[in-house]
Design a protein around this motif. Structure first.
Motif, PDB file in Angstrom:
ATOM      1  N   ALA A  40      -4.212  60.514  20.597  1.00 27.25           N
ATOM      2  CA  ALA A  40      -3.257  59.406  20.500  1.00 27.25           C
ATOM      3  C   ALA A  40      -1.807  59.880  20.464  1.00 27.25           C
ATOM      4  O   ALA A  40      -0.899  59.135  20.786  1.00 27.25           O
ATOM      5  N   ARG A  41      -1.584  61.129  20.091  1.00 22.72           N
ATOM      6  CA  ARG A  41      -0.209  61.626  20.011  1.00 22.72           C
ATOM      7  C   ARG A  41       0.361  61.948  21.389  1.00 22.72           C
ATOM      8  O   ARG A  41       1.579  62.033  21.566  1.00 22.72           O
ATOM      9  N   LEU A  42      -0.520  62.182  22.341  1.00 24.30           N
ATOM     10  CA  LEU A  42      -0.081  62.523  23.696  1.00 24.30           C
ATOM     11  C   LEU A  42      -1.154  62.089  24.684  1.00 24.30           C
ATOM     12  O   LEU A  42      -1.799  62.903  25.330  1.00 24.30           O
ATOM     13  N   PRO A  43      -1.324  60.761  24.798  1.00 25.67           N
ATOM     14  CA  PRO A  43      -2.489  60.226  25.498  1.00 25.67           C
ATOM     15  C   PRO A  43      -2.632  60.672  26.954  1.00 25.67           C
ATOM     16  O   PRO A  43      -3.752  60.805  27.433  1.00 25.67           O
ATOM     17  N   GLU A  44      -1.542  60.900  27.637  1.00 29.36           N
ATOM     18  CA  GLU A  44      -1.671  61.327  29.031  1.00 29.36           C
ATOM     19  C   GLU A  44      -1.790  62.840  29.148  1.00 29.36           C
ATOM     20  O   GLU A  44      -2.606  63.348  29.909  1.00 29.36           O
ATOM     21  N   SER A  45      -1.001  63.569  28.390  1.00 31.28           N
ATOM     22  CA  SER A  45      -1.058  65.030  28.496  1.00 31.28           C
ATOM     23  C   SER A  45      -2.400  65.586  28.045  1.00 31.28           C
ATOM     24  O   SER A  45      -2.809  66.646  28.509  1.00 31.28           O
ATOM     25  N   LYS A  74       3.581  53.138  18.388  1.00 32.97           N
ATOM     26  CA  LYS A  74       3.467  53.705  19.734  1.00 32.97           C
ATOM     27  C   LYS A  74       2.020  53.687  20.218  1.00 32.97           C
ATOM     28  O   LYS A  74       1.754  53.504  21.406  1.00 32.97           O
ATOM     29  N   THR A  75       1.099  53.846  19.290  1.00 37.94           N
ATOM     30  CA  THR A  75      -0.310  53.764  19.687  1.00 37.94           C
ATOM     31  C   THR A  75      -0.617  52.367  20.222  1.00 37.94           C
ATOM     32  O   THR A  75      -1.298  52.214  21.235  1.00 37.94           O
ATOM     33  N   GLN A  76      -0.060  51.365  19.549  1.00 39.84           N
ATOM     34  CA  GLN A  76      -0.257  49.993  20.039  1.00 39.84           C
ATOM     35  C   GLN A  76       0.335  49.816  21.433  1.00 39.84           C
ATOM     36  O   GLN A  76      -0.255  49.169  22.289  1.00 39.84           O
ATOM     37  N   GLY A 276      -0.966  69.475  11.055  1.00 47.15           N
ATOM     38  CA  GLY A 276      -1.696  68.868   9.949  1.00 47.15           C
ATOM     39  C   GLY A 276      -1.157  67.501   9.568  1.00 47.15           C
ATOM     40  O   GLY A 276      -1.648  66.873   8.650  1.00 47.15           O
ATOM     41  N   GLY A 277      -0.143  67.038  10.273  1.00 50.82           N
ATOM     42  CA  GLY A 277       0.404  65.716  10.000  1.00 50.82           C
ATOM     43  C   GLY A 277       1.231  65.693   8.722  1.00 50.82           C
ATOM     44  O   GLY A 277       1.408  64.641   8.113  1.00 50.82           O
ATOM     45  N   GLN A 278       1.745  66.844   8.293  1.00 52.63           N
ATOM     46  CA  GLN A 278       2.441  66.894   7.009  1.00 52.63           C
ATOM     47  C   GLN A 278       3.906  66.476   7.088  1.00 52.63           C
ATOM     48  O   GLN A 278       4.537  66.274   6.062  1.00 52.63           O
ATOM     49  N   LEU A 279       4.452  66.343   8.295  1.00 50.33           N
ATOM     50  CA  LEU A 279       5.843  65.873   8.404  1.00 50.33           C
ATOM     51  C   LEU A 279       5.864  64.365   8.516  1.00 50.33           C
ATOM     52  O   LEU A 279       6.425  63.677   7.681  1.00 50.33           O
ATOM     53  N   CYS A 280       5.248  63.871   9.556  1.00 49.19           N
ATOM     54  CA  CYS A 280       5.131  62.428   9.740  1.00 49.19           C
ATOM     55  C   CYS A 280       4.140  62.202  10.870  1.00 49.19           C
ATOM     56  O   CYS A 280       3.740  63.141  11.550  1.00 49.19           O
ATOM     57  N   ARG A 281       3.762  60.943  11.038  1.00 48.10           N
ATOM     58  CA  ARG A 281       2.904  60.621  12.180  1.00 48.10           C
ATOM     59  C   ARG A 281       3.783  60.701  13.412  1.00 48.10           C
ATOM     60  O   ARG A 281       4.904  60.216  13.404  1.00 48.10           O
ATOM     61  N   LEU A 282       3.302  61.335  14.447  1.00 49.76           N
ATOM     62  CA  LEU A 282       4.166  61.513  15.602  1.00 49.76           C
ATOM     63  C   LEU A 282       3.451  61.216  16.913  1.00 49.76           C
ATOM     64  O   LEU A 282       2.251  61.422  17.040  1.00 49.76           O
ATOM     65  N   THR A 283       4.235  60.693  17.850  1.00 50.25           N
ATOM     66  CA  THR A 283       3.754  60.488  19.209  1.00 50.25           C
ATOM     67  C   THR A 283       4.758  61.149  20.130  1.00 50.25           C
ATOM     68  O   THR A 283       5.962  60.949  19.990  1.00 50.25           O
ATOM     69  N   LEU A 284       4.248  61.970  21.022  1.00 48.56           N
ATOM     70  CA  LEU A 284       5.129  62.813  21.837  1.00 48.56           C
ATOM     71  C   LEU A 284       5.476  62.224  23.191  1.00 48.56           C
ATOM     72  O   LEU A 284       6.342  62.740  23.883  1.00 48.56           O
ATOM     73  N   GLU A 285       4.755  61.192  23.593  1.00 49.58           N
ATOM     74  CA  GLU A 285       5.087  60.607  24.900  1.00 49.58           C
ATOM     75  C   GLU A 285       4.882  59.101  24.887  1.00 49.58           C
ATOM     76  O   GLU A 285       4.080  58.596  24.122  1.00 49.58           O
ATOM     77  N   ALA A 286       5.649  58.436  25.719  1.00 42.91           N
ATOM     78  CA  ALA A 286       5.613  56.978  25.770  1.00 42.91           C
ATOM     79  C   ALA A 286       5.023  56.525  27.094  1.00 42.91           C
ATOM     80  O   ALA A 286       5.143  57.221  28.094  1.00 42.91           O
ATOM     81  N   PRO A 287       4.390  55.361  27.102  1.00 46.00           N
ATOM     82  CA  PRO A 287       3.800  54.869  28.345  1.00 46.00           C
ATOM     83  C   PRO A 287       4.846  54.735  29.440  1.00 46.00           C
ATOM     84  O   PRO A 287       5.969  54.333  29.170  1.00 46.00           O
ATOM     85  N   GLY A 288       4.458  55.064  30.631  1.00 49.84           N
ATOM     86  CA  GLY A 288       5.350  54.866  31.767  1.00 49.84           C
ATOM     87  C   GLY A 288       6.299  56.017  32.005  1.00 49.84           C
ATOM     88  O   GLY A 288       6.766  56.214  33.114  1.00 49.84           O
TER      89      GLY A 288
END
Ligand code: GDP
Length: 300
Positions: A40-45, A74-76, A276-288
């Protein structure tokens, strides 16, 4: 020198991928639905770009796994994006208690019409036969274990199938065919390599930690600066990623002789905490925004 940019030749052999493609394609006739796992953090990569082509004979559910580590909003966005493309997508944390049921329900939904047709013909509905595919480390084994928790037995051949196939029978409505060969991600684009490396999707022994950490730091400074400040108790973030790495090393006592920061050690620490997710929840890429990469036509 170990570098992300030098990884591609190590993992992406055309011959290797052609074999994996054959293995997946062969399995299509034995299954009803493909469960493709991505991160989920990098759904395309975190997808193998050939899976679509390999599996197009069967309906597919795209599972955005490790959603516990990803930015929820971002997951949504990603789920809506995939749905707008006609792809059934769900987000799970495959280690969580709900994951198996969510996936079983999605399989049932996608099989509903076919099962109704079978019923009309007087055929008793059978368990849904699924194949789980995804790049290494995306969570396939974890999910299989969750689905098979109340596992009855590993069975051998099914009637009518000549090649020996392992089926994992579950008490749920979904049986799983054992996973095929390894489907590597493709990272000709160094961005894709960095994203995978940052999230732990590439074996560490071929990584330059510092290079990946610097990539991560420049990403975090832009996208999640407060998470950096909070985690490392910094009032101001240095502008240059390397200076930022030194700040972190200093705060965390990653020092070497002579009072210098051991940036290699700091890089390892930072990467471990990001993953380990210790900083924050992160998503590295956006749709499109993800650059679509050409798929090598050399593969038969
Ligand atoms: P596989 O190579 O695709 O079979 O991946 P694994 O099932 O071995 O998982 C790789 C790593 O990711 C393991 O350390 C798992 O515990 C972890 N993992 C798998 N699913 C999740 C998830 O949904 N959330 C989190 N945080 N970690 C997960």
């Amino acid at each position: 020198e170990k570098q992300v940019s030098s990884l591609n030749p190590i993992q992406w052999y055309p011959g290797h991928m052609a074999k994996a493609k054959r293995q997946v394609t062969e399995k299509m006739s034995m299954i009803d639905v493909v469960i493709e796992l991505t991160d989920a953090r990098l759904p395309e990569s975190a997808r193998n770009p050939m899976v679509d082509e390999m599996t197009r004979q069967r309906p597919k559910i795209l599972v955005l796994n490790k959603s516990d580590l990803a930015d929820q909003a971002k997951t949504q966005q990603w789920i809506h994006y995939y749905e707008s493309q006609g792809i059934a997508a769900i987000a799970v944390d495959s280690r969580g208690p709900q994951s198996a049921q969510k996936i079983v329900s999605a399989c049932q939904a996608i099989m509903k019409e076919k099962r109704e047709r079978q019923l009309k013909k007087g055929r008793r509905p059978q368990s849904i036969r699924a194949l789980i595919v995804g790049i290494p480390n995306v969570g396939k084994s974890t999910l299989i274990n969750m689905l098979a928790r109340k596992k009855v037995a590993k069975t051998g051949n099914r009637p009518g199938i000549t090649t020996a196939q392992q089926w994992i029978k579950t008490k749920s409505d979904v049986d799983l065919l054992d996973t095929p060969g390894i489907l590597w991600p493709k990272f000709e684009d160094p961005e894709v390599g960095y994203r995978l490396a940052l999230t732990g999707g590439i074996k560490d022994d071929i990584l330059d930690f510092q290079e990946v950490a610097l990539y991560g730091l420049s990403f975090f400074s832009q996208a999640y600066p407060d998470a950096l400040k909070d985690r490392y108790k910094l009032d101001e973030l240095a502008e240059e990623p390397f200076a930022l790495l030194e700040q972190i090393g200093e705060k965390r006592g990653c020092m070497q002789k002579g009072g210098f920061v051991d940036t290699e050690k700091a890089a390892e620490l930072f990467l471990r905490e990001v993953r380990g997710g210790q900083l924050c929840r992160l998503t590295l890429e956006a749709p499109g925004l993800h650059k679509q990469e050409p798929i090598a036509d050399t593969l038969g």
